[in-house]
Design an enzyme around this catalytic site. Structure first.
Site, PDB file in Angstrom:
ATOM      1  NE  ARG A 266      44.077 -31.130  62.258  1.00 42.06           N
ATOM      2  CZ  ARG A 266      43.238 -30.735  61.298  1.00 42.06           C
ATOM      3  NH1 ARG A 266      43.340 -29.540  60.771  1.00 42.06           N
ATOM      4  NH2 ARG A 266      42.302 -31.549  60.862  1.00 42.06           N
TER       5      ARG A 266
ATOM      6  CB  CYS B 283      40.672 -26.660  59.261  1.00 42.70           C
ATOM      7  SG  CYS B 283      42.267 -27.482  59.241  1.00 42.70           S
TER       8      CYS B 283
ATOM      9  CE  LYS C 102      44.317 -34.715  57.166  1.00 39.22           C
ATOM     10  NZ  LYS C 102      43.059 -34.383  57.875  1.00 39.22           N
ATOM     11  CG  ASN C 103      41.238 -36.513  54.381  1.00 38.14           C
ATOM     12  OD1 ASN C 103      41.455 -36.096  55.519  1.00 38.14           O
ATOM     13  ND2 ASN C 103      41.172 -35.698  53.340  1.00 38.14           N
TER      14      ASN C 103
ATOM     15  CG  ASP D 238      41.424 -31.173  51.260  1.00 31.86           C
ATOM     16  OD1 ASP D 238      40.907 -30.139  51.712  1.00 31.86           O
ATOM     17  OD2 ASP D 238      41.243 -32.298  51.756  1.00 31.86           O
TER      18      ASP D 238
ATOM     19  NE  ARG E  33      35.186 -28.466  57.445  1.00 29.81           N
ATOM     20  CZ  ARG E  33      36.356 -29.100  57.464  1.00 29.81           C
ATOM     21  NH1 ARG E  33      36.700 -29.875  56.477  1.00 29.81           N
ATOM     22  NH2 ARG E  33      37.186 -28.949  58.467  1.00 29.81           N
TER      23      ARG E  33
END
Length: 423
Positions: A400, A118, A22-23, A308, A123
């Site tokens: 997600r 999230c 995903k990233n 993560d 961040r």
């Protein structure tokens, strides 16, 4: 909203395929903005975040087609007609900020809303902005938007990130490909997703050296062309599914996995007594002992233990023999899953950025609530080893970042189903 119901089913056996990262995909998709020729991404994950990024790119005038049941993305930015990334789209996902560098590099202007995502800490995007300013961008923050201009085009520069930032490295790397002259990014992020992006950009004609190290050098070119690129395997999904047999027992092969993607994580699993073997097609994981051993974990930028995977690892350590200490050094507020695990019988004490987990003999099913993407899957993992039924609500977080979780876990024998209903 949907809920997921999990029942402890004992040891699990079989194979689980790993999707594209995903990233990585969320970073590769904005790279289409750097060229007016097509960019095709294969092995794309089928996730809500990917759909959000598609919507954002389409709002800018890019074309996005999904092929092969969503696993191929055909992108084209030959007809960009908008340089404003609106709040209504950007607020859904922090990766939206990654359109800033490419738009600025290609057309010398961009207006991008400050992003959402999230709720796991502030961040801030200041490192993205400082890197672009070093390349000559004029930036103005007003009304919740970044207004960026580079009237004469971006210029090569040497910039050292004061803190390692994956997103800021990605944004600066993309922007530098079309900057005039040489850009050197120091203290750059080293994640596999950075390497994957650099490889894709190189296929598009970029001149990049040093990806995967803390210093990346980019020689700017006049234009980039089209390319076809496979998205790298998702190391977070890989690590998550490696925990399935570790927590529930049994033996599962995670297809497409490589130890090099999750080396620090594998080291902790082995320290805990979990067996990991590299095969021709992936990673075979098994737990032979009745209980795993307690281990201490400190999250770090790659190649350290991934933040993560911290929530998922905590779920495993809830059942360890002894006391484990998890220290979160990347994001604040990333222990919000702890109270939910406690509802299932876990013994966890959180003090600031440190969680002390004292292993228990068993967990019990309970109604729990997902608070963010990784927390949601940690509760599902805990449910695999719990007595009775665990009902996880707010699973839109899960969608997600994990595709077809119920299908993949059911395939190795888990009792898991999705139901419609109010959260």
């Amino acid at each position: 909203m949907d809920r997921i119901i999990v029942e402890g089913a004992g040891p699990l056996y079989g194979q689980i395929p790993t999707a594209g990262a995903k990233n990585a995909c969320l970073t590769l998709m904005p790279a289409t903005l750097l060229s007016d020729e097509p960019l095709t991404l294969t092995n794309a994950p089928r996730l809500s975040d990917i759909r959000t990024m598609s919507t954002l790119l389409q709002s800018l005038g890019a074309e996005v087609q999904t092929l092969n049941d969503g696993q191929v993305l055909a992108l084209s930015s030959h007809g960009l007609n908008n340089h404003t990334a609106d709040y209504d789209i950007v607020r859904k996902m922090r990766a939206s900020i990654l359109v800033l560098g490419p738009m600025l590099a290609r057309d010398g202007r961009a207006v991008v809303s400050l992003p959402g995502g999230c709720a796991i800490g502030a961040r801030p995007v200041d490192l993205h902005l400082k890197a672009l300013e070093a390349m000559g961008a004029d930036l103005d923050l007003r009304d919740g938007y970044v207004h960026a201009e580079a009237k004469g085009g971006l210029k090569g520069a040497t910039f050292e990130f004061p803190l390692v930032s994956v997103g800021a490295t990605e944004n600066a790397l993309m922007a530098a490909t079309l900057a005039k002259g040489t850009t050197v990014l120091k203290n750059a992020a080293r994640e596999p997703e950075i390497v994957d992006l650099a490889q894709c950009l190189r296929q598009m004609g970029a001149r990049i050296e040093g990806e995967g190290t803390s210093e990346i050098t980019i020689e700017g070119v006049d234009r980039l062309h089209g390319a076809t690129h496979p998205v790298v395997a998702d190391r977070i999904e890989l690590g998550t599914y490696m925990l399935v047999p570790a927590i529930a027992g049994g033996e599962v092969e995670i297809l497409g996995g490589r130890i090099a993607l999750v080396e620090a994580f594998v080291a902790k699993l082995r320290e805990a007594g979990v067996e990991v073997e590299e095969t021709a097609t992936g990673l075979k994981v098994s737990r032979k002992a009745d209980r795993i051993r307690a281990v201490d974990v400190v999250t770090e930028p790659f190649p350290g233990f991934p933040t993560d995977l911290q929530a998922q690892m905590m779920a495993l350590l809830c059942l360890a023999d002894g006391t484990s200490v998890l220290e979160e050094t990347i994001f604040e507020n990333r222990f919000m899953h702890a109270p939910e695990l406690i509802r299932m019988g876990a013994r966890i004490d959180v003090q600031g950025g440190t969680a002390t987990v004292t292993g228990v003999d068993k967990l019990k099913g309970a109604p729990v609530m997902a608070t963010d993407l990784r927390a949601s899957v940690s509760l599902i993992l805990a449910g695999l080893a719990a007595e009775g039924e665990t009902v996880v609500s707010r699973v839109y977080h899960l969608d997600r970042g994990y595709e077809r979780v119920e299908e993949k876990l059911s395939g190795v024998g888990a009792k898991i189903r999705r139901v419609q209903g109010d959260d």
